[in-house]
Scaffold this motif. Structure first.
Motif, PDB file in Angstrom:
ATOM      1  N   GLN A  50      24.151  48.842  10.281  1.00  0.00           N
ATOM      2  CA  GLN A  50      25.035  47.946  10.474  1.00  0.00           C
ATOM      3  C   GLN A  50      26.436  48.008  10.151  1.00  0.00           C
ATOM      4  O   GLN A  50      27.538  48.068  10.761  1.00  0.00           O
ATOM      5  N   GLU A  51      26.443  48.637   8.985  1.00  0.00           N
ATOM      6  CA  GLU A  51      27.958  49.042   8.088  1.00  0.00           C
ATOM      7  C   GLU A  51      28.569  49.967   8.828  1.00  0.00           C
ATOM      8  O   GLU A  51      29.491  50.184   9.306  1.00  0.00           O
ATOM      9  N   SER A  52      27.638  51.058   9.245  1.00  0.00           N
ATOM     10  CA  SER A  52      28.136  52.192  10.034  1.00  0.00           C
ATOM     11  C   SER A  52      28.584  51.694  11.497  1.00  0.00           C
ATOM     12  O   SER A  52      29.704  52.234  11.927  1.00  0.00           O
ATOM     13  N   PHE A  53      27.658  50.961  12.126  1.00  0.00           N
ATOM     14  CA  PHE A  53      28.279  50.380  13.576  1.00  0.00           C
ATOM     15  C   PHE A  53      29.589  49.632  13.417  1.00  0.00           C
ATOM     16  O   PHE A  53      30.612  50.108  14.160  1.00  0.00           O
ATOM     17  N   ALA A  76      31.968  49.816  11.200  1.00  0.00           N
ATOM     18  CA  ALA A  76      33.281  50.940  10.756  1.00  0.00           C
ATOM     19  C   ALA A  76      33.300  51.525  11.931  1.00  0.00           C
ATOM     20  O   ALA A  76      34.616  51.730  12.362  1.00  0.00           O
ATOM     21  N   THR A  77      32.509  51.912  12.757  1.00  0.00           N
ATOM     22  CA  THR A  77      32.743  52.783  14.088  1.00  0.00           C
ATOM     23  C   THR A  77      33.463  51.834  14.906  1.00  0.00           C
ATOM     24  O   THR A  77      34.506  52.198  15.598  1.00  0.00           O
ATOM     25  N   LEU A  78      33.049  50.436  15.251  1.00  0.00           N
ATOM     26  CA  LEU A  78      33.890  49.568  15.754  1.00  0.00           C
ATOM     27  C   LEU A  78      35.401  49.348  15.549  1.00  0.00           C
ATOM     28  O   LEU A  78      36.073  49.542  16.407  1.00  0.00           O
ATOM     29  N   LYS A  79      35.533  49.089  14.179  1.00  0.00           N
ATOM     30  CA  LYS A  79      36.663  48.775  13.856  1.00  0.00           C
ATOM     31  C   LYS A  79      37.701  49.926  13.942  1.00  0.00           C
ATOM     32  O   LYS A  79      38.785  49.767  14.220  1.00  0.00           O
ATOM     33  N   THR A  80      37.070  51.111  13.609  1.00  0.00           N
ATOM     34  CA  THR A  80      37.881  52.244  13.681  1.00  0.00           C
ATOM     35  C   THR A  80      38.360  52.823  15.166  1.00  0.00           C
ATOM     36  O   THR A  80      39.531  52.760  15.579  1.00  0.00           O
ATOM     37  N   GLU A  81      37.365  52.683  16.091  1.00  0.00           N
ATOM     38  CA  GLU A  81      37.655  53.019  17.408  1.00  0.00           C
ATOM     39  C   GLU A  81      38.421  52.133  18.174  1.00  0.00           C
ATOM     40  O   GLU A  81      39.262  52.650  19.002  1.00  0.00           O
ATOM     41  N   LEU A  82      38.339  50.926  17.879  1.00  0.00           N
ATOM     42  CA  LEU A  82      39.029  49.850  18.521  1.00  0.00           C
ATOM     43  C   LEU A  82      40.507  49.720  17.818  1.00  0.00           C
ATOM     44  O   LEU A  82      41.356  48.569  18.332  1.00  0.00           O
ATOM     45  N   GLU A  83      40.484  49.969  16.738  1.00  0.00           N
ATOM     46  CA  GLU A  83      41.631  49.810  15.762  1.00  0.00           C
ATOM     47  C   GLU A  83      41.773  48.356  15.454  1.00  0.00           C
ATOM     48  O   GLU A  83      42.844  47.754  15.860  1.00  0.00           O
ATOM     49  N   LEU A  84      40.779  47.769  15.257  1.00  0.00           N
ATOM     50  CA  LEU A  84      40.697  46.413  14.840  1.00  0.00           C
ATOM     51  C   LEU A  84      41.603  45.717  13.720  1.00  0.00           C
ATOM     52  O   LEU A  84      41.848  44.565  13.532  1.00  0.00           O
ATOM     53  N   GLY A  85      41.920  46.630  12.854  1.00  0.00           N
ATOM     54  CA  GLY A  85      42.781  46.352  11.799  1.00  0.00           C
ATOM     55  C   GLY A  85      44.336  45.861  12.211  1.00  0.00           C
ATOM     56  O   GLY A  85      44.843  45.241  11.388  1.00  0.00           O
ATOM     57  N   LYS A  86      44.343  46.075  13.395  1.00  0.00           N
ATOM     58  CA  LYS A  86      45.897  45.993  13.886  1.00  0.00           C
ATOM     59  C   LYS A  86      45.781  44.630  14.702  1.00  0.00           C
ATOM     60  O   LYS A  86      44.815  44.622  15.566  1.00  0.00           O
ATOM     61  N   ALA A  87      46.766  43.758  14.345  1.00  0.00           N
ATOM     62  CA  ALA A  87      46.659  42.669  15.294  1.00  0.00           C
ATOM     63  C   ALA A  87      47.263  42.963  16.434  1.00  0.00           C
ATOM     64  O   ALA A  87      48.509  42.784  16.706  1.00  0.00           O
ATOM     65  N   GLN A  88      46.497  43.335  17.617  1.00  0.00           N
ATOM     66  CA  GLN A  88      46.950  43.629  18.767  1.00  0.00           C
ATOM     67  C   GLN A  88      46.807  42.926  19.998  1.00  0.00           C
ATOM     68  O   GLN A  88      47.455  42.793  20.800  1.00  0.00           O
ATOM     69  N   TRP A  89      45.804  41.924  19.900  1.00  0.00           N
ATOM     70  CA  TRP A  89      45.344  41.139  20.730  1.00  0.00           C
ATOM     71  C   TRP A  89      45.077  39.672  20.161  1.00  0.00           C
ATOM     72  O   TRP A  89      44.900  39.876  19.318  1.00  0.00           O
ATOM     73  N   PHE A 101      30.706  51.190  26.575  1.00  0.00           N
ATOM     74  CA  PHE A 101      30.642  52.430  26.055  1.00  0.00           C
ATOM     75  C   PHE A 101      29.689  52.625  25.222  1.00  0.00           C
ATOM     76  O   PHE A 101      28.948  53.718  25.327  1.00  0.00           O
ATOM     77  N   TYR A 102      29.370  52.007  23.987  1.00  0.00           N
ATOM     78  CA  TYR A 102      28.489  52.480  22.705  1.00  0.00           C
ATOM     79  C   TYR A 102      27.101  52.235  23.431  1.00  0.00           C
ATOM     80  O   TYR A 102      26.288  53.080  23.013  1.00  0.00           O
ATOM     81  N   ASN A 103      26.610  51.510  24.191  1.00  0.00           N
ATOM     82  CA  ASN A 103      25.196  51.170  24.790  1.00  0.00           C
ATOM     83  C   ASN A 103      25.113  52.128  25.771  1.00  0.00           C
ATOM     84  O   ASN A 103      23.779  52.678  26.164  1.00  0.00           O
ATOM     85  N   ARG A 104      25.896  52.963  26.415  1.00  0.00           N
ATOM     86  CA  ARG A 104      25.650  53.700  27.565  1.00  0.00           C
ATOM     87  C   ARG A 104      26.007  54.973  27.439  1.00  0.00           C
ATOM     88  O   ARG A 104      25.511  56.046  28.136  1.00  0.00           O
ATOM     89  N   GLN A 105      27.509  55.180  26.876  1.00  0.00           N
ATOM     90  CA  GLN A 105      28.200  56.487  27.118  1.00  0.00           C
ATOM     91  C   GLN A 105      28.207  57.299  25.956  1.00  0.00           C
ATOM     92  O   GLN A 105      27.991  58.354  25.910  1.00  0.00           O
TER      93      GLN A 105
END
Length: 87
Positions: A27-30, A32-45, A61-65
């Protein structure tokens, strides 16, 4: 507060023995990847757009590609295509 939320939801807390840190590794790995790839640390949406972006990232993306090391660096779609058909 955390324990109260668990009680309210009638949820059972899952914890490993002292010193066993492997329970949450996947879960931690998942996340971390989600936060990094979507740049969730930035308040963009806003909240609704963030939910949409996270849903699309996971389901499209994650489940298919995305290539997964556990699948021999193949995407889940490619892995499923190569899986033997049961009789």
């Amino acid at each position: 507060m955390y324990k109260q939320a668990l009680d309210r939801l009638r949820a059972i807390q899952s914890m490993s023995e002292k010193g066993e840190c492997w329970d949450n590794a996947v879960q931690e790995s998942f996340f971390a990847t989600l936060k990094t790839e979507l740049e969730l640390g930035k308040a963009q949406w806003g909240r609704v757009q963030t939910r949409t972006e996270v849903f699309e990232w996971i389901e499209v993306f994650y489940n298919r590609q995305r290539r997964h090391s556990a699948l021999g660096y193949r995407s889940p779609a490619a892995f499923e295509e190569q899986a033997p058909i049961p009789n």
